[in-house]
Design a protein around this motif. Structure first.
Motif, PDB file in Angstrom:
ATOM      1  N   GLY A 143       1.129   7.546   5.079  1.00 47.00           N
ATOM      2  CA  GLY A 143       2.218   6.605   5.317  1.00 47.00           C
ATOM      3  C   GLY A 143       2.948   6.886   6.622  1.00 47.00           C
ATOM      4  O   GLY A 143       3.166   8.041   6.974  1.00 47.00           O
ATOM      5  N   HIS A 144       3.286   5.834   7.325  1.00 50.14           N
ATOM      6  CA  HIS A 144       4.075   5.832   8.575  1.00 50.14           C
ATOM      7  C   HIS A 144       3.190   6.144   9.789  1.00 50.14           C
ATOM      8  O   HIS A 144       2.902   5.266  10.575  1.00 50.14           O
ATOM      9  N   ALA A 145       2.822   7.414  10.010  1.00 47.53           N
ATOM     10  CA  ALA A 145       1.887   7.782  11.084  1.00 47.53           C
ATOM     11  C   ALA A 145       2.293   7.150  12.417  1.00 47.53           C
ATOM     12  O   ALA A 145       1.499   6.484  13.072  1.00 47.53           O
ATOM     13  N   THR A 191       0.230  10.403   0.994  1.00 45.84           N
ATOM     14  CA  THR A 191       1.287  11.277   1.468  1.00 45.84           C
ATOM     15  C   THR A 191       1.932  10.650   2.708  1.00 45.84           C
ATOM     16  O   THR A 191       1.623   9.504   3.058  1.00 45.84           O
ATOM     17  N   HIS A 192       2.860  11.375   3.312  1.00 45.90           N
ATOM     18  CA  HIS A 192       3.554  10.902   4.520  1.00 45.90           C
ATOM     19  C   HIS A 192       3.092  11.709   5.722  1.00 45.90           C
ATOM     20  O   HIS A 192       2.803  12.903   5.596  1.00 45.90           O
ATOM     21  N   LEU A 193       3.078  11.073   6.886  1.00 46.48           N
ATOM     22  CA  LEU A 193       2.604  11.752   8.103  1.00 46.48           C
ATOM     23  C   LEU A 193       3.400  11.255   9.314  1.00 46.48           C
ATOM     24  O   LEU A 193       3.468  10.052   9.572  1.00 46.48           O
ATOM     25  N   ALA A 246       0.796  -1.235   0.000  1.00 49.13           N
ATOM     26  CA  ALA A 246       0.000   0.000   0.000  1.00 49.13           C
ATOM     27  C   ALA A 246       0.827   1.283   0.000  1.00 49.13           C
ATOM     28  O   ALA A 246       0.251   2.388   0.054  1.00 49.13           O
ATOM     29  N   HIS A 247       2.157   1.164  -0.069  1.00 48.73           N
ATOM     30  CA  HIS A 247       2.978   2.392  -0.103  1.00 48.73           C
ATOM     31  C   HIS A 247       4.396   2.016  -0.536  1.00 48.73           C
ATOM     32  O   HIS A 247       5.099   1.291   0.182  1.00 48.73           O
ATOM     33  N   ALA A 248       4.798   2.502  -1.699  1.00 50.60           N
ATOM     34  CA  ALA A 248       6.163   2.248  -2.172  1.00 50.60           C
ATOM     35  C   ALA A 248       6.587   3.382  -3.099  1.00 50.60           C
ATOM     36  O   ALA A 248       5.752   4.136  -3.601  1.00 50.60           O
ATOM     37  N   HIS A 249       7.872   3.482  -3.282  1.00 54.76           N
ATOM     38  CA  HIS A 249       8.444   4.475  -4.199  1.00 54.76           C
ATOM     39  C   HIS A 249       9.237   3.704  -5.247  1.00 54.76           C
ATOM     40  O   HIS A 249      10.412   3.378  -5.026  1.00 54.76           O
ATOM     41  N   TYR A 250       8.602   3.429  -6.405  1.00 50.90           N
ATOM     42  CA  TYR A 250       9.338   2.649  -7.408  1.00 50.90           C
ATOM     43  C   TYR A 250      10.636   3.324  -7.852  1.00 50.90           C
ATOM     44  O   TYR A 250      11.619   2.635  -8.139  1.00 50.90           O
ATOM     45  N   THR A 288       5.828  -1.944   1.981  1.00 50.71           N
ATOM     46  CA  THR A 288       7.296  -2.042   2.016  1.00 50.71           C
ATOM     47  C   THR A 288       7.954  -0.678   2.165  1.00 50.71           C
ATOM     48  O   THR A 288       9.046  -0.578   2.703  1.00 50.71           O
ATOM     49  N   ASP A 289       7.347   0.379   1.592  1.00 50.83           N
ATOM     50  CA  ASP A 289       8.010   1.680   1.479  1.00 50.83           C
ATOM     51  C   ASP A 289       9.376   1.554   0.795  1.00 50.83           C
ATOM     52  O   ASP A 289      10.318   2.254   1.145  1.00 50.83           O
ATOM     53  N   THR A 290       9.490   0.697  -0.186  1.00 46.72           N
ATOM     54  CA  THR A 290      10.701   0.669  -1.018  1.00 46.72           C
ATOM     55  C   THR A 290      11.008   2.089  -1.493  1.00 46.72           C
ATOM     56  O   THR A 290      10.088   2.786  -1.916  1.00 46.72           O
TER      57      THR A 290
HETATM   58 ZN    ZN Z   1       7.181   6.734   1.489  1.00 54.09          ZN
END
Ligand code: ZN
Ligand code: GUN
Length: 426
Positions: free
Chosen positions: A268-270, A229-231, A74-78, A317-319
């Motif tokens: 993301g993260h929170a 987004t990131h939080l 549900a959250h990655a940076h290709y 994963t947040d790759t």
């Molecule tokens: Zn991220």
């Protein structure tokens, strides 16, 4: 040609979230089957019942292997594929030292296409069939990603990462170009085949209030889109947000005040949330995305999984801030983090998070993330004895949970015996 195919193996389905309803929410068939036709799941049940319902079907027998929905990340940076496992930095230094220089390289459409294809091949090799990915500031990086996913028939969600401050010049747009580029990409890709466009402000430190407001306006015009987004990932970052937005009540308020908080938001993260933020997120029904390998790798902190009692939580994963492409490794890290918080997550909860939980966070659980009839036939088949270490531990198992937990904790792409995308085996 409309051939019905039956996959035989162990199956797991869920009547509800095991995080809130316990392992009793799982239905396990030791001799199970999934019938597939025209890209969709027709039926899941015991082998006996499914075979009787489809006597003409062609059979693929996976023996004791476990048939699951394809994993959902549900959250990655290709664009960060090539900088995974970069040493020694925490969030802000990690972005400046490794991430931004690499993301600059995706200005070259040929390089963006190369990384997008490499990334999606890695994902599929690890059993992940759906992802929500950030791209870079460059519209071509979004096109490259959606084209690579379309070529593989994958259901994906992605968007142009918007930044107009606190990043190198080559990675900055403006409020207007962020709006215009995002809108043009959304109009091209949202709902085309299996693609979904996600409105993507990177995070408050790299967007001016004007840019956040422009993207909030775009979201109001397209409320069926997801927003990611990131939080509240690291404490230094939160202090920076406070200094950049002195009028904001808290980090979430920097999004809320600009139209960037709603049910289709994915945060993301929170990790370091204030009580007001938890209350607002819960009222809204927005999703938190737990990125456990990233949270340990970049040294961010320990996510509180008990939040899943009051709001949707996806797993990711947040790759490449995360240290693995594997949702198995990601489940293991989620287990370890929950242990450090005194809350051992049951294997049913881990498997649910990596499939239906993430799909629910992405508002896609009616299409992917389950073995339910009518959903799209994206499947991963796991060998529960893929290495000698796993095989010897699993050999002692007395139930499915003991059988699968060694694969969750020790498994990687070697455990992925087969992957099906839209009813087609790769
Ligand atoms: Zn991220
Ligand atoms: N916060 C803003 N951008 C990023 C990113 O690329 N990775 C992580 N982990 N956190 C971020």
């Amino acid at each position: 040609m409309n051939t019905t195919r039956i996959l035989l193996g162990q199956t797991l389905q869920f009547t509800d979230s095991p995080l809130t309803h316990g392992a009793e929410a799982a239905i396990h068939h030791r001799h199970g089957a999934v019938a597939v036709a025209e890209g969709r799941i027709l039926m899941t049940g015991t082998a006996e019942v499914v075979r009787a319902a489809h006597p003409q079907a062609e059979i693929t027998d996976y023996g004791p292997s476990l048939i699951l929905p394809g994993f959902v990340d549900a959250h990655a940076h290709y664009p960060q594929t090539a900088i995974i496992a970069s040493w020694g930095k925490r969030l802000i230094d990690w972005l400046n030292s490794y991430t931004f220089p690499e993301e600059m390289r995706l200005a070259d459409p040929a390089y963006a296409a190369q990384i997008a294809n490499r990334y999606l091949d890695l994902l599929l090799a690890h059993g992940t069939t759906t992802v929500a990915s950030y791209c870079t500031i460059h519209p071509e990086s979004v096109t490259a990603f959606f084209e690579a996913a379309e070529a593989r028939g994958m259901r994906v969600a992605a968007g142009k990462t918007c930044m107009d401050r606190n990043a190198p010049d080559g990675l900055c747009d403006t409020p207007q170009t962020a709006y215009d580029d995002s809108k043009a990409l959304l109009e091209t890709w949202h709902g085309r085949g299996r693609a979904e466009y996600v409105i993507t402000p990177r995070f408050s430190p790299t967007s001016t209030p004007e840019q956040l407001a422009a993207l909030g306006a775009l979201w109001a015009e397209h409320p069926d889109c997801l927003m990611q987004t990131h939080l509240s990932e690291q404490t230094d970052e939160i202090a920076w947000v406070k200094s950049l937005f002195p009028e904001a009540r808290d980090y979430l308020d920097t999004y809320e005040a600009h139209g960037l908080l709603s049910e289709r938001g994915m945060y993301g993260h929170a990790i370091h949330l204030e009580p007001r933020e938890i209350d607002r997120l819960s009222e809204t029904g927005a999703a938190l995305i737990h990125c456990p390998t990233s949270n340990t790798f970049i040294g961010s902190g320990l996510f509180d999984m008990t939040l899943a009692a009051s709001l949707p939580v996806g797993l990711a994963t947040d790759t490449g801030g995360g240290s693995s492409f594997s949702m198995l490794r990601t489940m293991a890290a989620a287990y370890e983090i929950a242990q450090l918080r005194g809350n051992p997550l049951h294997p049913s909860a881990l498997l649910w998070l990596a499939t239906e939980g993430s799909a629910r966070a992405m508002h896609m659980a009616d299409r992917v993330g389950t073995l339910d009839a009518g959903t799209e036939a994206d499947l991963v088949i796991l060998d529960l004895a893929s290495t000698p270490a796993i095989a010897q531990a699993a050999a002692r198992a007395e139930d499915i949970w003991q059988a699968v937990f060694p694969t969750i904790m020790l498994g990687d792409d070697r455990a992925v015996r087969a992957v099906w995308v839209a009813g087609r085996q790769l």
